[in-house]
Design a protein around this motif. Structure first.
Motif: not given
Length: 201
Positions: A106-108, A114-117, A131-134
């Motif tokens: 979750l931290l990643y 991006q997901h690890l799995k 997951l948003a930026h602006d």
């Protein structure tokens, strides 16, 4: 906080990555997302945010928003947060069952978007990862079921048309026009185009 640019309301851009169960979008804001799923959204574990009224979970060391405060969060101007990332969950006790590995994932997610799995956890029963930026300019949203995506699009497209196509009353005052939700069957038929990236204008 950054000033919100209203030009964003003119266009919705959607790119669907079906194998990895996420959508990249532009033009859909968290407030619209929350409105579309009002009454059915779970609590939100905040991975990146600036919301001052979250509650603290000692196990994950993250704040969360109970479902009854989601409307308040939606009105808080999350665009101005810069990064705004969350995952939904059903009950707070479920957070306490997460392993160190899952918390690291979750931290990643919150840090790199991006997901690890694939980020769907049976313990949490989550439907989304947001997951948003602006917010509204770059959003990457994971959907457990793409039925939720088509529900969102059907509501948001109708809402945006209402803002863009104002009608005049007899007194010349402009008022919002109401449009019916776009048929989910029509949107479903556009799936091949969404995989190539598609804009609604």
């Amino acid at each position: 906080m950054k000033k919100h640019n209203q030009d964003i309301r003119d266009l919705i851009y959607v790119h669907l990555n079906q194998p990895e169960q996420y959508v990249i979008s532009y033009g859909i804001e968290f407030e619209e997302f929350a409105d579309a799923f009002s009454g059915s959204m779970n609590h939100l574990l905040l991975l990146k945010h600036r919301f001052d009224e979250g509650e603290f979970n000692r196990h994950t060391l993250h704040e969360f928003v109970p479902r009854e405060k989601i409307a308040k969060l939606a009105k808080d101007g999350v665009y101005g947060y810069g990064n705004f990332c969350w995952i939904d969950f059903v009950e707070e006790e479920d957070l306490n069952e997460l392993t160190g590995q899952e918390i690291a994932e979750l931290l990643y997610l919150g840090h790199l978007k991006q997901h690890l799995k694939l980020p769907f956890y049976n313990k949490l029963g989550n439907r989304f990862v947001y997951l948003a930026h602006d917010d509204g300019w770059f959003n990457k949203t994971y959907y457990r079921s793409f039925k939720d995506l088509f529900t969102l699009l059907s509501i948001v497209i109708a809402g945006k048309l209402g803002h863009l196509k104002l009608e005049k009353t007899l007194l010349g005052i402009k008022k919002k026009r109401t449009y019916p939700e776009v048929s989910k069957e029509i949107l479903l038929s556009l799936t091949p185009f969404l995989k190539e990236a598609f804009a609604f204008r």
